[in-house]
Design a protein around this motif. Structure first.
Motif, PDB file in Angstrom:
ATOM      1  N   VAL A 101       1.598  -3.765  -8.189  1.00 49.93           N
ATOM      2  CA  VAL A 101       1.823  -2.786  -7.893  1.00 49.93           C
ATOM      3  C   VAL A 101       1.833  -2.332  -9.415  1.00 49.93           C
TER       4      VAL A 101
ATOM      5  N   TYR B 208      -4.809  -0.570  -3.401  1.00 48.04           N
ATOM      6  CA  TYR B 208      -4.152  -1.377  -2.919  1.00 48.04           C
ATOM      7  C   TYR B 208      -4.266  -1.641  -1.582  1.00 48.04           C
TER       8      TYR B 208
ATOM      9  N   GLY C  16       2.612   1.563  -2.812  1.00 52.71           N
ATOM     10  CA  GLY C  16       1.956   1.230  -4.115  1.00 52.71           C
ATOM     11  C   GLY C  16       1.523   2.992  -3.900  1.00 52.71           C
TER      12      GLY C  16
ATOM     13  N   THR D 235       0.863  -1.162   0.209  1.00 50.69           N
ATOM     14  CA  THR D 235       0.251  -0.322   0.242  1.00 50.69           C
ATOM     15  C   THR D 235       0.732   1.560   0.095  1.00 50.69           C
TER      16      THR D 235
END
Length: 295
Positions: free
Chosen positions: A151, A213, A91, A88
């Motif tokens: 990603v 994400y 990305g 998270t």
């Protein structure tokens, strides 16, 4: 008729209408809050309370954090939580960087190849690739069983790109010209002029990317082995498919109620986004409306 008579939509609502609105709002709040309260309460309940309550607890009489301690004690959920947090953060930063630079380039008039690139980007929005072509591309690039596969295939979201492009186009042209007269190049203009004026839009787009994400599980099921799964895929496997986790036993050898562990994993997967959203809420409406209207 008096000139001071207000139109119907400006009149004060009648008591019955006001009461109906209050009841409807209260019903919506209950529909949202009660399930969440049941989830949190069940995750904190003891095994005896869960069994007596038929699998669900509305308010635990003997709250305990045993389920959280067990699943976060260096097991599958702990590893999956670290994977989700890393994917998270990395990305979101990479997606923001790529989206901002591409949106800025496409927002400037006279950029060489700007219109064909914009049409190409919009084409991918109208005709997204299917699951099999995406899998073949990831496989040929050697990204299988790699966190990059979570990603790179979704690095730039077209909707977020359009929102930022519209926001950048709404910045007064005089600011760009003033920066150019001071000798600033494109990177300097972007860093010193555009980004400071785009905090609201950046906060909203960043939140969109972070939520996407964090909640992503489908690509993990396609590209990653089970020992590399993020939290959402572990949650789906355990809660939806009903597969047991290997780290739900306590150090004393007893086992938590399955519902308690399921709800604890669900809370862990939900709370981080709930904690982030209040800090960005003030930018949310402003950023989305401004970018969408100007695009």
């Amino acid at each position: 008729m008096s000139a001071h008579v207000r139109p119907g939509w400006m009149e004060k609502p009648k008591p019955l209408t006001q009461a109906a609105k209050t009841v409807a709002l209260a019903a919506v709040v209950l529909l949202v809050c009660v399930p969440f309260l049941v989830i949190v309460s069940t995750s904190l309940a003891s095994q005896r309370e869960v069994v007596e309550g038929g699998g669900w607890v509305l308010w635990p009489q003997e709250p305990t954090l045993k389920a959280y301690q067990d699943i976060l004690d260096g097991g599958i959920v702990t590893h999956a939580l670290g994977v989700s947090a890393g994917v998270t953060v990395v990305g979101t930063l990479l997606s923001l960087a790529c989206t901002v630079t591409l949106a800025y380039a496409l927002s400037r008039p006279g950029v060489f190849g700007g219109k064909p690139v914009l049409l190409l980007v919009l084409f991918t929005f109208l005709f997204p690739p299917g699951m099999i072509p995406s899998f073949l591309v990831v496989k040929e690039l050697g990204l299988l069983d790699s966190y990059s596969s979570l990603v790179l295939p979704v690095l730039v979201n077209v909707f977020n790109l359009v929102v930022l492009r519209g926001f950048f186009q709404g910045i007064p042209e005089e600011l760009y010209e003033a920066a150019r007269l001071d000798g600033a190049g494109d990177w300097r203009v972007l860093w010193s002029v555009v980004l400071p004026l785009s905090k609201a839009a950046l906060a909203v787009v960043g939140l969109f990317y972070a939520v996407a994400y964090w909640n992503s599980w489908f690509y993990a099921s396609l590209y990653l082995e089970s020992d590399h799964w993020p939290l959402q895929q572990v949650l789906r496997t355990y809660v939806v498919a009903g597969t047991d986790l290997t780290d739900t036993a306590t150090s004393e050898g007893t086992v938590n109620a399955p519902q308690t562990v399921q709800m604890a994993v669900l809370v862990i997967a939900t709370v981080p986004i709930l904690l982030v959203y209040p800090f960005l809420q003030k930018y949310f409406t402003k950023g989305v409306l401004t970018g969408a209207i100007k695009s």
